[in-house]
Design a protein around this motif. Sequence first.
Motif, PDB file in Angstrom:
ATOM      1  N   ALA A 193     -13.043  -1.413  28.232  1.00  0.00           N
ATOM      2  CA  ALA A 193     -12.949  -1.497  27.237  1.00  0.00           C
ATOM      3  C   ALA A 193     -13.315  -2.669  26.690  1.00  0.00           C
ATOM      4  O   ALA A 193     -12.914  -3.647  25.514  1.00  0.00           O
ATOM      5  CB  ALA A 193     -13.603  -2.905  28.668  1.00  0.00           C
ATOM      6  N   ALA A 194     -14.669  -2.672  25.839  1.00  0.00           N
ATOM      7  CA  ALA A 194     -15.009  -3.069  24.519  1.00  0.00           C
ATOM      8  C   ALA A 194     -14.071  -2.762  23.116  1.00  0.00           C
ATOM      9  O   ALA A 194     -14.689  -3.645  22.530  1.00  0.00           O
ATOM     10  CB  ALA A 194     -17.098  -3.072  24.205  1.00  0.00           C
ATOM     11  N   GLU A 228     -11.886  -2.912  42.240  1.00  0.00           N
ATOM     12  CA  GLU A 228     -11.966  -3.890  42.775  1.00  0.00           C
ATOM     13  C   GLU A 228     -12.057  -4.691  41.599  1.00  0.00           C
ATOM     14  O   GLU A 228     -11.981  -5.911  42.010  1.00  0.00           O
ATOM     15  CB  GLU A 228     -13.167  -3.928  43.560  1.00  0.00           C
ATOM     16  N   ILE A 229     -12.993  -4.411  40.472  1.00  0.00           N
ATOM     17  CA  ILE A 229     -12.926  -5.013  39.460  1.00  0.00           C
ATOM     18  C   ILE A 229     -12.379  -5.947  38.729  1.00  0.00           C
ATOM     19  O   ILE A 229     -11.738  -6.885  38.093  1.00  0.00           O
ATOM     20  CB  ILE A 229     -14.196  -4.751  38.361  1.00  0.00           C
ATOM     21  N   LEU A 230     -11.278  -4.791  38.534  1.00  0.00           N
ATOM     22  CA  LEU A 230      -9.876  -4.724  37.829  1.00  0.00           C
ATOM     23  C   LEU A 230      -8.716  -5.909  39.112  1.00  0.00           C
ATOM     24  O   LEU A 230      -8.694  -6.951  38.160  1.00  0.00           O
ATOM     25  CB  LEU A 230      -8.520  -3.821  37.657  1.00  0.00           C
ATOM     26  N   ALA A 231      -8.427  -5.755  39.992  1.00  0.00           N
ATOM     27  CA  ALA A 231      -8.825  -6.606  41.179  1.00  0.00           C
ATOM     28  C   ALA A 231      -8.683  -8.273  40.357  1.00  0.00           C
ATOM     29  O   ALA A 231      -7.912  -8.950  41.079  1.00  0.00           O
ATOM     30  CB  ALA A 231      -7.913  -6.379  42.522  1.00  0.00           C
ATOM     31  N   MET A 232      -9.963  -8.622  40.973  1.00  0.00           N
ATOM     32  CA  MET A 232     -10.653 -10.106  40.421  1.00  0.00           C
ATOM     33  C   MET A 232     -10.158 -10.203  39.394  1.00  0.00           C
ATOM     34  O   MET A 232     -10.795 -11.673  39.618  1.00  0.00           O
ATOM     35  CB  MET A 232     -11.615  -9.769  41.375  1.00  0.00           C
ATOM     36  N   ALA A 233     -10.483  -9.119  38.336  1.00  0.00           N
ATOM     37  CA  ALA A 233      -9.572 -10.275  37.339  1.00  0.00           C
ATOM     38  C   ALA A 233      -8.920 -10.704  36.792  1.00  0.00           C
ATOM     39  O   ALA A 233      -8.114 -10.825  35.949  1.00  0.00           O
ATOM     40  CB  ALA A 233     -10.410  -8.935  35.666  1.00  0.00           C
ATOM     41  N   CYS A 234      -7.632 -10.150  38.006  1.00  0.00           N
ATOM     42  CA  CYS A 234      -6.113 -10.123  37.332  1.00  0.00           C
ATOM     43  C   CYS A 234      -6.115 -11.686  37.925  1.00  0.00           C
ATOM     44  O   CYS A 234      -4.723 -12.455  37.542  1.00  0.00           O
ATOM     45  CB  CYS A 234      -5.503  -9.150  38.405  1.00  0.00           C
ATOM     46  N   ALA A 235      -7.004 -12.130  39.268  1.00  0.00           N
ATOM     47  CA  ALA A 235      -6.650 -13.007  39.246  1.00  0.00           C
ATOM     48  C   ALA A 235      -6.674 -14.259  38.744  1.00  0.00           C
ATOM     49  O   ALA A 235      -5.767 -15.428  38.415  1.00  0.00           O
ATOM     50  CB  ALA A 235      -7.569 -13.632  40.738  1.00  0.00           C
ATOM     51  N   PRO A 236      -8.052 -14.527  37.956  1.00  0.00           N
ATOM     52  CA  PRO A 236      -7.655 -16.067  36.884  1.00  0.00           C
ATOM     53  C   PRO A 236      -6.430 -15.675  35.578  1.00  0.00           C
ATOM     54  O   PRO A 236      -5.494 -17.068  35.101  1.00  0.00           O
ATOM     55  CB  PRO A 236      -8.692 -16.107  36.310  1.00  0.00           C
ATOM     56  N   PHE A 273      -2.540  -9.719  28.126  1.00  0.00           N
ATOM     57  CA  PHE A 273      -2.793 -10.017  29.119  1.00  0.00           C
ATOM     58  C   PHE A 273      -4.149  -8.374  29.287  1.00  0.00           C
ATOM     59  O   PHE A 273      -4.983  -8.983  30.450  1.00  0.00           O
ATOM     60  CB  PHE A 273      -1.696  -9.496  30.349  1.00  0.00           C
ATOM     61  N   LEU A 274      -3.692  -7.240  29.213  1.00  0.00           N
ATOM     62  CA  LEU A 274      -3.796  -6.158  29.002  1.00  0.00           C
ATOM     63  C   LEU A 274      -5.956  -6.587  28.470  1.00  0.00           C
ATOM     64  O   LEU A 274      -6.303  -6.009  28.855  1.00  0.00           O
ATOM     65  CB  LEU A 274      -3.612  -4.977  27.854  1.00  0.00           C
ATOM     66  N   GLY A 275      -5.686  -7.071  27.225  1.00  0.00           N
ATOM     67  CA  GLY A 275      -7.085  -7.751  26.678  1.00  0.00           C
ATOM     68  C   GLY A 275      -7.404  -8.902  27.196  1.00  0.00           C
ATOM     69  O   GLY A 275      -9.051  -8.187  27.697  1.00  0.00           O
ATOM     70  N   ARG A 285     -11.731  -9.529  30.954  1.00  0.00           N
ATOM     71  CA  ARG A 285     -12.771 -10.271  32.164  1.00  0.00           C
ATOM     72  C   ARG A 285     -13.630  -9.527  33.180  1.00  0.00           C
ATOM     73  O   ARG A 285     -14.426  -9.291  33.424  1.00  0.00           O
ATOM     74  CB  ARG A 285     -11.433 -11.080  33.252  1.00  0.00           C
ATOM     75  N   ALA A 286     -12.972  -7.812  33.027  1.00  0.00           N
ATOM     76  CA  ALA A 286     -13.049  -7.005  34.342  1.00  0.00           C
ATOM     77  C   ALA A 286     -14.748  -6.267  33.097  1.00  0.00           C
ATOM     78  O   ALA A 286     -15.573  -5.879  34.456  1.00  0.00           O
ATOM     79  CB  ALA A 286     -12.236  -5.858  34.208  1.00  0.00           C
TER      80      ALA A 286
END
Length: 249
Positions: free
Chosen positions: A21-22, A93-101, A219-221, A226-227
Amino acid sequence: MNPLLRWFHKLGSPPYFDRFAARWAPWGYGLGFLVMAVGLYGALFAVPADYQQGDSFRILYIHVPSAWMSMAVFGLMAVYAAIALIWRIKLCEILAMACAPIGAGFTLVTLATGSIWGKPMWGTWWDWDPRLTTELILLFLYLGVIGLYSAIDDRRAAARAAGLLAIVGVVLLPVIRYSVVWWNSLHQGQTIRMFGESSMDASMVWPLAWMVIGTKLWFLGALLARARADNLRREAGKAWVTEAQGASR
């Protein structure tokens, strides 16, 4: 083991995902902004004014990509949540929650630009039109996922509860998509298609294509950034996090 499957298993490792991610989040942000800048330039300066709406139609170059992303991100969030619930994959789980905001942001932009566009076209900032109303409900669903995830201290339990809400809420997406077909609506029907014949003049489509691609790259970035932040919070105190933070200083 298949190389792609091996890479997927490696990606599930918190230290490996942090490095991944970094490395790629800045590329997503940078390319996204660059591509959107090209699209925005074309929308403002290269495309002629619409023969009916004049220059006010130009807001569609922000409104339409945001609207498409508001639904696409919610669908992706539901997919990640389903994978997390079935296979107990923490990264999902992390990716799903990062999508929300991020999805909530796209939805808010959709509603705001729709209201601005609607004022000269409809004579009002807001109408309880089926498309507008279902898009507003989508925003409330995003906020519900965010609120539920924040309300439970146990991060994994919180992600499972919020993910279940996302999975249930995905039934709203086809309602939004076909609302202009199923009910009488002020909102125009589908006139823009990235693939296939579009009723929009071809000279006006290319900036939209750039904006659509740019929002996806951005969005990918944002998703990776966020994740990564959530991953670091969950792993706080572990040796690899301390080492990573020390190396970044």
